[in-house]
Design a protein around this motif. Structure first.
Motif, short mmCIF file in Angstrom:
data_model
loop_
_atom_site.label_atom_id
_atom_site.label_comp_id
_atom_site.label_asym_id
_atom_site.label_seq_id
_atom_site.Cartn_x
_atom_site.Cartn_y
_atom_site.Cartn_z
N SER A 1 -11.06 -27.98 -34.68
CA SER A 1 -9.68 -28.45 -34.71
C SER A 1 -8.90 -27.83 -35.87
CB SER A 1 -9.61 -29.97 -34.76
OG SER A 1 -10.28 -30.46 -35.89
N THR A 2 -9.56 -27.65 -37.02
CA THR A 2 -8.89 -27.04 -38.17
C THR A 2 -8.58 -25.57 -37.89
OG1 THR A 2 -9.97 -28.56 -39.70
CG2 THR A 2 -9.11 -26.51 -40.64
N ILE A 3 -9.49 -24.86 -37.26
CA ILE A 3 -9.26 -23.46 -36.92
C ILE A 3 -8.03 -23.34 -36.03
CG2 ILE A 3 -10.14 -21.50 -35.57
CD1 ILE A 3 -12.95 -22.27 -36.69
N TYR A 4 -7.96 -24.13 -34.97
CA TYR A 4 -6.83 -24.05 -34.05
C TYR A 4 -5.53 -24.53 -34.71
CZ TYR A 4 -9.66 -22.47 -30.20
OH TYR A 4 -10.48 -21.70 -29.39
N ASP A 5 -5.61 -25.51 -35.61
CA ASP A 5 -4.43 -25.95 -36.35
C ASP A 5 -3.91 -24.82 -37.24
OD1 ASP A 5 -2.50 -27.95 -37.31
OD2 ASP A 5 -3.66 -27.87 -39.19
N LEU A 6 -4.82 -24.14 -37.95
CA LEU A 6 -4.41 -23.02 -38.81
C LEU A 6 -3.84 -21.86 -37.99
CD1 LEU A 6 -7.33 -22.99 -41.41
CD2 LEU A 6 -4.96 -23.72 -41.79
N ILE A 7 -4.38 -21.63 -36.79
CA ILE A 7 -3.84 -20.58 -35.92
C ILE A 7 -2.40 -20.92 -35.54
CG2 ILE A 7 -4.01 -19.52 -33.62
CD1 ILE A 7 -7.09 -19.76 -33.93
N CYS A 8 -2.16 -22.19 -35.19
CA CYS A 8 -0.80 -22.62 -34.82
C CYS A 8 0.18 -22.43 -35.98
CB CYS A 8 -0.80 -24.08 -34.38
SG CYS A 8 -1.50 -24.32 -32.75
N ALA B 1 -12.50 -14.70 -28.32
CA ALA B 1 -13.32 -14.35 -29.48
C ALA B 1 -12.40 -13.94 -30.62
CB ALA B 1 -14.29 -13.22 -29.13
N TRP B 2 -12.95 -13.83 -31.79
CA TRP B 2 -12.23 -13.39 -32.97
C TRP B 2 -12.85 -12.10 -33.46
CZ3 TRP B 2 -12.68 -18.24 -31.36
CH2 TRP B 2 -11.59 -19.10 -31.49
N LEU B 3 -12.03 -11.23 -34.07
CA LEU B 3 -12.57 -10.02 -34.69
C LEU B 3 -13.23 -10.40 -36.01
CD1 LEU B 3 -9.83 -7.31 -34.11
CD2 LEU B 3 -12.10 -7.45 -33.09
N ALA B 4 -14.45 -9.97 -36.19
CA ALA B 4 -15.19 -10.28 -37.41
C ALA B 4 -14.44 -9.79 -38.65
CB ALA B 4 -16.59 -9.68 -37.36
N PHE C 1 -4.48 -18.46 -39.91
CA PHE C 1 -5.83 -18.03 -39.56
C PHE C 1 -5.69 -17.01 -38.45
CE2 PHE C 1 -10.09 -18.31 -37.70
CZ PHE C 1 -10.88 -18.38 -38.84
N PRO C 2 -6.58 -16.01 -38.39
CA PRO C 2 -6.47 -14.98 -37.34
C PRO C 2 -6.51 -15.60 -35.94
CG PRO C 2 -8.17 -14.39 -38.95
CD PRO C 2 -7.72 -15.78 -39.27
N SER C 3 -5.66 -15.09 -35.10
CA SER C 3 -5.60 -15.57 -33.72
C SER C 3 -6.76 -15.00 -32.90
CB SER C 3 -4.27 -15.15 -33.10
OG SER C 3 -4.15 -15.67 -31.80
N GLN C 4 -7.17 -15.76 -31.91
CA GLN C 4 -8.24 -15.32 -31.04
C GLN C 4 -7.74 -14.24 -30.08
OE1 GLN C 4 -6.60 -18.15 -30.99
NE2 GLN C 4 -6.65 -19.15 -29.00
N PHE D 1 -16.90 -8.79 -31.92
CA PHE D 1 -16.34 -10.08 -31.53
C PHE D 1 -17.24 -11.20 -32.02
CE2 PHE D 1 -14.50 -7.63 -27.83
CZ PHE D 1 -13.20 -7.67 -28.30
N MET D 2 -16.59 -12.28 -32.46
CA MET D 2 -17.30 -13.50 -32.85
C MET D 2 -16.81 -14.62 -31.95
SD MET D 2 -16.89 -13.26 -37.01
CE MET D 2 -17.68 -14.81 -37.34
N ARG D 3 -17.74 -15.35 -31.36
CA ARG D 3 -17.36 -16.51 -30.56
C ARG D 3 -17.16 -17.70 -31.49
NH1 ARG D 3 -18.20 -15.56 -25.04
NH2 ARG D 3 -16.94 -17.46 -24.88
N LEU D 4 -16.55 -18.76 -30.98
CA LEU D 4 -16.16 -19.91 -31.81
C LEU D 4 -17.30 -20.50 -32.62
CD1 LEU D 4 -13.91 -21.76 -32.76
CD2 LEU D 4 -14.33 -23.17 -30.75
N PRO D 5 -18.49 -20.74 -32.06
CA PRO D 5 -19.55 -21.31 -32.91
C PRO D 5 -19.88 -20.45 -34.13
CG PRO D 5 -20.15 -21.49 -30.60
CD PRO D 5 -18.92 -20.63 -30.66
#
Length: 85
Positions: free
Chosen positions: A40-47, A63-66, A51-54, A25-29
């Motif tokens: 904001s770009t990560i969450y925009d791409l998820i929407c 978290a995200w899978l590495a 981009f891979p969903s958390q 798992f990778m946390r947001l930072p």
């Protein structure tokens, strides 16, 4: 006279033989640092499903899978090079 072949016990895998995924798992930072995108770009791409969903870890923790973040990065590199990665 009956001949009996020696019977071996059923093979049970040892702990060394078991294969576990080496994902983590990778946390947001760390995601931000790894891929160079802003929060904001990560969450925009998820929407936009680009981009891979958390993954929920419970409560408000995500978290995200590495491996998924790495796959996304490799796909971006492949796009740049015209698919020859």
């Amino acid at each position: 006279m009956l001949s009996t072949a020696p019977q071996s016990a059923p093979a049970t895998p040892s702990l060394n033989d078991l294969q576990y995924p080496h994902d983590r798992f990778m946390r947001l930072p760390e995601v931000i640092s790894t891929c160079g995108l802003s929060r904001s770009t990560i969450y925009d791409l998820i929407c936009r499903e680009q981009f891979p969903s958390q993954i929920s870890l419970g409560g408000k923790n995500v978290a995200w899978l590495a491996s998924e973040v790495d796959d996304w990065m490799q796909a971006r590199i492949a796009q740049r090079t015209g698919g020859a990665a």
